[in-house]
Design an enzyme around this catalytic site. Structure first.
Site, PDB file in Angstrom:
ATOM      1  N   LYS A 121       5.384   0.332   1.654  1.00 14.80           N
ATOM      2  CA  LYS A 121       6.469   1.226   1.245  1.00 14.80           C
ATOM      3  C   LYS A 121       6.723   2.295   2.309  1.00 14.80           C
ATOM      4  O   LYS A 121       7.875   2.607   2.638  1.00 14.80           O
ATOM      5  CB  LYS A 121       6.129   1.879  -0.086  1.00 14.80           C
ATOM      6  CG  LYS A 121       6.075   0.914  -1.249  1.00 14.80           C
ATOM      7  CD  LYS A 121       5.632   1.614  -2.527  1.00 14.80           C
ATOM      8  CE  LYS A 121       5.547   0.647  -3.692  1.00 14.80           C
ATOM      9  NZ  LYS A 121       5.111   1.327  -4.943  1.00 14.80           N
ATOM     10  N   CYS A 150       3.059   5.777  -1.509  1.00 14.09           N
ATOM     11  CA  CYS A 150       1.973   5.724  -2.498  1.00 14.09           C
ATOM     12  C   CYS A 150       2.140   4.500  -3.388  1.00 14.09           C
ATOM     13  O   CYS A 150       3.259   4.041  -3.641  1.00 14.09           O
ATOM     14  CB  CYS A 150       1.982   6.962  -3.393  1.00 14.09           C
ATOM     15  SG  CYS A 150       1.655   8.526  -2.563  1.00 14.09           S
ATOM     16  N   ASP A 151       1.014   4.005  -3.870  1.00 17.12           N
ATOM     17  CA  ASP A 151       1.050   2.954  -4.885  1.00 17.12           C
ATOM     18  C   ASP A 151      -0.240   3.029  -5.692  1.00 17.12           C
ATOM     19  O   ASP A 151      -1.294   3.385  -5.153  1.00 17.12           O
ATOM     20  CB  ASP A 151       1.189   1.567  -4.265  1.00 17.12           C
ATOM     21  CG  ASP A 151       1.510   0.523  -5.316  1.00 17.12           C
ATOM     22  OD1 ASP A 151       2.709   0.387  -5.647  1.00 17.12           O
ATOM     23  OD2 ASP A 151       0.594  -0.138  -5.833  1.00 17.12           O
ATOM     24  N   SER A 152      -0.142   2.716  -6.975  1.00 18.69           N
ATOM     25  CA  SER A 152      -1.313   2.781  -7.844  1.00 18.69           C
ATOM     26  C   SER A 152      -1.536   1.451  -8.549  1.00 18.69           C
ATOM     27  O   SER A 152      -0.578   0.782  -8.957  1.00 18.69           O
ATOM     28  CB  SER A 152      -1.140   3.884  -8.897  1.00 18.69           C
ATOM     29  OG  SER A 152      -1.024   5.158  -8.304  1.00 18.69           O
ATOM     30  N   GLY A 189      -3.234   4.337  -3.583  1.00 20.74           N
ATOM     31  CA  GLY A 189      -3.189   4.256  -2.133  1.00 20.74           C
ATOM     32  C   GLY A 189      -2.217   5.279  -1.582  1.00 20.74           C
ATOM     33  O   GLY A 189      -1.152   5.525  -2.167  1.00 20.74           O
TER      34      GLY A 189
END
Length: 216
Positions: A62, A80-82, A117
């Site tokens: 991203k 960000c990523d979860s 992340g």
């Protein structure tokens, strides 16, 4: 202090609200990354990924997508990523109501690990050009809720739009009995982790906080 242009490569209202509550006003530029495709590509290259690595791979994808655009010139870009690690598997957003319901039936009364992340790219004209990241992890303990509570919660629609099918800062809050680690990480962005990333490139937290840029 000096103002640093800061871009958040995420559509998450919760991440934006978390940053704003800490005094940071980022611009928002949403990436066009195909998350399943990005994950498959990474697994073809590196092999099966651990859940924490999935979060970082997607955060990086991203961030790189948004950082490659002209709109993010002369800025710091954060992706960000979860994902929720539960019983050894990584879970993002549920596919549908049935998936969200079944997931909660498995999770109730148990615990998982929420991995977020964070990937940062320094696109500033006089910056470092750095591109790097980190994953922050928080243990989440779920209440042993009954089928009716699950049905009513899923009916709100909230679990369908968030990683792990729950929130800690929204309607799902009553169903999280405790956490071990950074609360904000469960929301989607770890402020301490972001501060450490900024420190690595010589940017103080107050430099980011001093930015008056309004979100777009």
């Amino acid at each position: 202090m000096y103002s640093v242009r800061f871009v958040l490569a995420s559509a998450s209202p919760a991440r934006l609200a978390t940053l704003r509550s800490a005094g940071v006003q980022p611009e928002v530029i949403v990436s066009g990354v195909d998350e399943p495709a990005a994950t498959r590509e990474a697994e073809q290259r590196y092999g099966i990924l651990e859940p924490a690595d999935v979060a970082l791979v997607l955060a990086r994808a991203k961030c790189e997508d948004v950082a490659s655009r002209d709109e993010s010139d002369d800025a710091l870009v954060l992706g960000c990523d979860s994902v929720l690690e539960f019983e050894g598997a990584a879970y993002g957003k549920p596919a549908d109501v049935a998936d969200a319901t079944a997931r909660w039936q498995r999770m109730r009364g148990k615990s998982g690990v929420l991995h977020s992340g964070h990937w940062l790219i320094d696109n500033r004209d006089e910056g470092t050009g750095a591109t790097f990241g980190v994953t922050a992890s928080t243990v989440v303990h779920f209440a042993d809720i009954d089928d009716e509570e699950i049905e009513e919660y899923v009916a709100t629609g909230e679990p369908l739009w968030v990683a792990g099918a729950f929130t800690v800062d929204g309607l799902g809050g009553p169903f999280v009995t405790s956490i071990e680690g950074d609360y904000h990480n469960v929301v989607g962005v770890s402020l301490p982790a972001l501060r450490e990333l900024l420190h690595e490139i010589g940017v103080a937290w107050h430099d980011l906080r001093s930015s008056t840029t309004q979100s777009a």
